[in-house]
Design an enzyme around this catalytic site. Structure first.
Site, PDB file in Angstrom:
ATOM      1  N   ARG A 128       2.716   9.972  -3.177  1.00 47.34           N
ATOM      2  CA  ARG A 128       2.764   8.353  -3.262  1.00 47.34           C
ATOM      3  C   ARG A 128       1.135   8.138  -3.237  1.00 47.34           C
ATOM      4  O   ARG A 128       0.465   8.722  -2.554  1.00 47.34           O
ATOM      5  CB  ARG A 128       3.539   7.704  -1.997  1.00 47.34           C
ATOM      6  CG  ARG A 128       4.945   7.504  -2.359  1.00 47.34           C
ATOM      7  CD  ARG A 128       5.562   7.115  -1.064  1.00 47.34           C
ATOM      8  NE  ARG A 128       4.898   6.219  -0.107  1.00 47.34           N
ATOM      9  CZ  ARG A 128       5.377   5.750   1.037  1.00 47.34           C
ATOM     10  NH1 ARG A 128       6.483   6.042   1.300  1.00 47.34           N
ATOM     11  NH2 ARG A 128       4.664   4.801   1.768  1.00 47.34           N
TER      12      ARG A 128
ATOM     13  N   LYS B  33      10.338   7.345  10.876  1.00 43.79           N
ATOM     14  CA  LYS B  33      11.203   6.153  10.884  1.00 43.79           C
ATOM     15  C   LYS B  33      12.588   6.379   9.669  1.00 43.79           C
ATOM     16  O   LYS B  33      13.663   5.975  10.084  1.00 43.79           O
ATOM     17  CB  LYS B  33      10.638   4.834  10.566  1.00 43.79           C
ATOM     18  CG  LYS B  33       9.554   4.753  11.506  1.00 43.79           C
ATOM     19  CD  LYS B  33       8.897   3.042  11.327  1.00 43.79           C
ATOM     20  CE  LYS B  33       8.444   2.783  10.023  1.00 43.79           C
ATOM     21  NZ  LYS B  33       7.137   3.837   9.819  1.00 43.79           N
TER      22      LYS B  33
ATOM     23  N   ARG C 283      -3.838   2.260   6.089  1.00 47.42           N
ATOM     24  CA  ARG C 283      -2.482   1.798   6.764  1.00 47.42           C
ATOM     25  C   ARG C 283      -2.568   2.126   8.372  1.00 47.42           C
ATOM     26  O   ARG C 283      -2.043   1.398   8.942  1.00 47.42           O
ATOM     27  CB  ARG C 283      -1.629   2.841   5.906  1.00 47.42           C
ATOM     28  CG  ARG C 283      -1.027   2.299   4.551  1.00 47.42           C
ATOM     29  CD  ARG C 283      -0.325   3.557   3.669  1.00 47.42           C
ATOM     30  NE  ARG C 283       1.029   3.759   4.179  1.00 47.42           N
ATOM     31  CZ  ARG C 283       1.739   4.724   3.995  1.00 47.42           C
ATOM     32  NH1 ARG C 283       1.273   5.769   3.363  1.00 47.42           N
ATOM     33  NH2 ARG C 283       2.809   4.689   4.133  1.00 47.42           N
TER      34      ARG C 283
ATOM     35  N   ARG D  65       3.380  14.886   2.574  1.00 47.68           N
ATOM     36  CA  ARG D  65       4.430  14.462   1.923  1.00 47.68           C
ATOM     37  C   ARG D  65       4.475  14.174   0.526  1.00 47.68           C
ATOM     38  O   ARG D  65       3.512  14.026  -0.128  1.00 47.68           O
ATOM     39  CB  ARG D  65       4.618  12.989   2.564  1.00 47.68           C
ATOM     40  CG  ARG D  65       6.030  12.168   2.540  1.00 47.68           C
ATOM     41  CD  ARG D  65       6.146  11.255   3.445  1.00 47.68           C
ATOM     42  NE  ARG D  65       5.295  10.138   3.450  1.00 47.68           N
ATOM     43  CZ  ARG D  65       5.337   9.047   4.362  1.00 47.68           C
ATOM     44  NH1 ARG D  65       6.325   9.094   5.361  1.00 47.68           N
ATOM     45  NH2 ARG D  65       4.649   8.147   4.237  1.00 47.68           N
TER      46      ARG D  65
ATOM     47  N   ARG E 132       6.331  -5.933  10.782  1.00 49.93           N
ATOM     48  CA  ARG E 132       5.071  -5.276  10.781  1.00 49.93           C
ATOM     49  C   ARG E 132       4.122  -6.287  11.346  1.00 49.93           C
ATOM     50  O   ARG E 132       2.853  -5.903  11.285  1.00 49.93           O
ATOM     51  CB  ARG E 132       4.476  -4.963   9.236  1.00 49.93           C
ATOM     52  CG  ARG E 132       4.845  -3.394   8.944  1.00 49.93           C
ATOM     53  CD  ARG E 132       4.643  -3.254   7.558  1.00 49.93           C
ATOM     54  NE  ARG E 132       4.118  -2.054   7.386  1.00 49.93           N
ATOM     55  CZ  ARG E 132       5.109  -0.859   6.790  1.00 49.93           C
ATOM     56  NH1 ARG E 132       6.302  -1.112   6.546  1.00 49.93           N
ATOM     57  NH2 ARG E 132       4.529   0.061   6.270  1.00 49.93           N
TER      58      ARG E 132
HETATM   59  P1  AMP Z   1       6.485   2.063   4.244  1.00 49.28           P
HETATM   60  O1  AMP Z   1       6.965   2.811   3.160  1.00 49.28           O
HETATM   61  O2  AMP Z   1       7.146   1.489   5.112  1.00 49.28           O
HETATM   62  O3  AMP Z   1       5.159   2.721   4.752  1.00 49.28           O
HETATM   63  O4  AMP Z   1       5.664   0.798   3.171  1.00 49.28           O
HETATM   64  C1  AMP Z   1       4.836   1.030   2.215  1.00 49.28           C
HETATM   65  C2  AMP Z   1       4.028  -0.364   1.756  1.00 49.28           C
HETATM   66  O5  AMP Z   1       4.843  -1.133   1.568  1.00 49.28           O
HETATM   67  C3  AMP Z   1       3.152  -0.865   3.007  1.00 49.28           C
HETATM   68  O6  AMP Z   1       1.928  -0.043   2.976  1.00 49.28           O
HETATM   69  C4  AMP Z   1       3.181  -2.223   2.531  1.00 49.28           C
HETATM   70  O7  AMP Z   1       2.078  -2.193   1.536  1.00 49.28           O
HETATM   71  C5  AMP Z   1       4.447  -2.428   1.986  1.00 49.28           C
HETATM   72  N1  AMP Z   1       5.154  -2.930   3.000  1.00 49.28           N
HETATM   73  C6  AMP Z   1       6.576  -2.340   3.467  1.00 49.28           C
HETATM   74  N2  AMP Z   1       7.126  -3.197   4.240  1.00 49.28           N
HETATM   75  C7  AMP Z   1       6.180  -4.100   4.461  1.00 49.28           C
HETATM   76  C8  AMP Z   1       6.092  -5.211   5.704  1.00 49.28           C
HETATM   77  N3  AMP Z   1       7.402  -5.478   6.493  1.00 49.28           N
HETATM   78  N4  AMP Z   1       5.272  -6.219   5.436  1.00 49.28           N
HETATM   79  C9  AMP Z   1       4.032  -6.109   4.433  1.00 49.28           C
HETATM   80  N5  AMP Z   1       4.104  -4.987   3.691  1.00 49.28           N
HETATM   81  C10 AMP Z   1       4.989  -4.222   3.771  1.00 49.28           C
END
Ligand code: AMP
Length: 215
Positions: free
Chosen positions: A160, A13, A171, A127, A88
């Protein structure tokens, strides 16, 4: 044009949001990046979010909706944006609908990037991130010139916390349970196109552009 990029962690994404920005000058709104920045700066949001993120779980909807609502009102979003990592949950999608209508904006398309789970695990486990400038590398597909160090700033790369095996499993589980139902939510509204997220980033982007140019 307001677009949602939907897809599990590792679907690509972020990469595709950057392509869309280059093409349409609409900013990427990555809630994950915004939260990581809040953690780095030690803000109240960051302090609340860090332990939840480290375990790969989701931040409560009300917190996330507030963050996105504020961001959508910034001037660079006047011509649209690419939402990456938001919504999400169905609750977030419903809240987004009312925020957009309050701001007199509309959602134009939802692109779902489809990638088999084994490929996602391979991508995420390889990553590596630069904590200084945020550059993301992939040790198999897009390695840095010197293993373990950022090409741009020379800083040491890190993995990370939530890209580690246990958090990744959590996740992916949460994606299936909470986020995948958004596909039928947006399909019912005539907004969804599924695109294969396997292949070269450029090839995948061609398919995204095709989906966006559909009448
Ligand atoms: P990402 O980089 O998009 O994979 O986000 C990393 C982490 O941030 C996720 O695993 C969640 O813990 C938190 N996070 C990001 N976006 C959201 C969202 N829209 N709703 C809830 N948690 C989020």
């Amino acid at each position: 044009m307001n677009i949602i990029l939907l897809g599990p962690p590792g679907a690509g994404k972020g990469t595709q949001a950057k392509n869309l920005f280059a093409d349409y000058q609409i900013p990427q709104i990555s809630t994950g990046d915004m939260l990581r920045e809040a953690v780095r700066r030690g803000t109240a949001l960051g302090k609340k979010a860090k332990p939840i993120m480290d375990q790969g779980r989701l931040i409560p909807d009300d917190l996330m909706v507030g963050v996105v609502e504020e961001r959508l009102q910034q001037p660079d979003c006047a011509n649209g944006c690419v939402l990456d990592g938001f919504p999400r949950t169905i609750g977030q999608a419903e809240a987004l609908e009312s925020v957009l209508s309050k701001l007199k904006k509309r959602l134009d398309a939802v692109i779902s990037l489809e990638v088999p789970e084994e490929k996602l695990i391979e991508r995420i486990s390889g990553r590596r991130n630069c904590p200084n400038d945020g550059t993301v590398y992939q040790v198999y597909q897009n390695p840095p010139k010197r293993a373990g160090f950022c090409d741009k700033c020379g800083g040491g790369l890190v993995q990370r916390e939530d890209d580690k095996e246990q958090a990744v499993k959590e996740r992916l589980k949460i994606y299936s349970a909470e986020t995948a139902p958004l596909k039928s939510y947006y399909s019912k509204r005539g907004l969804l196109t599924s695109v294969s997220g396997v292949g070269t980033p450029a090839g995948i982007y061609v398919e995204i552009k095709k989906a966006l140019s559909k009448p």
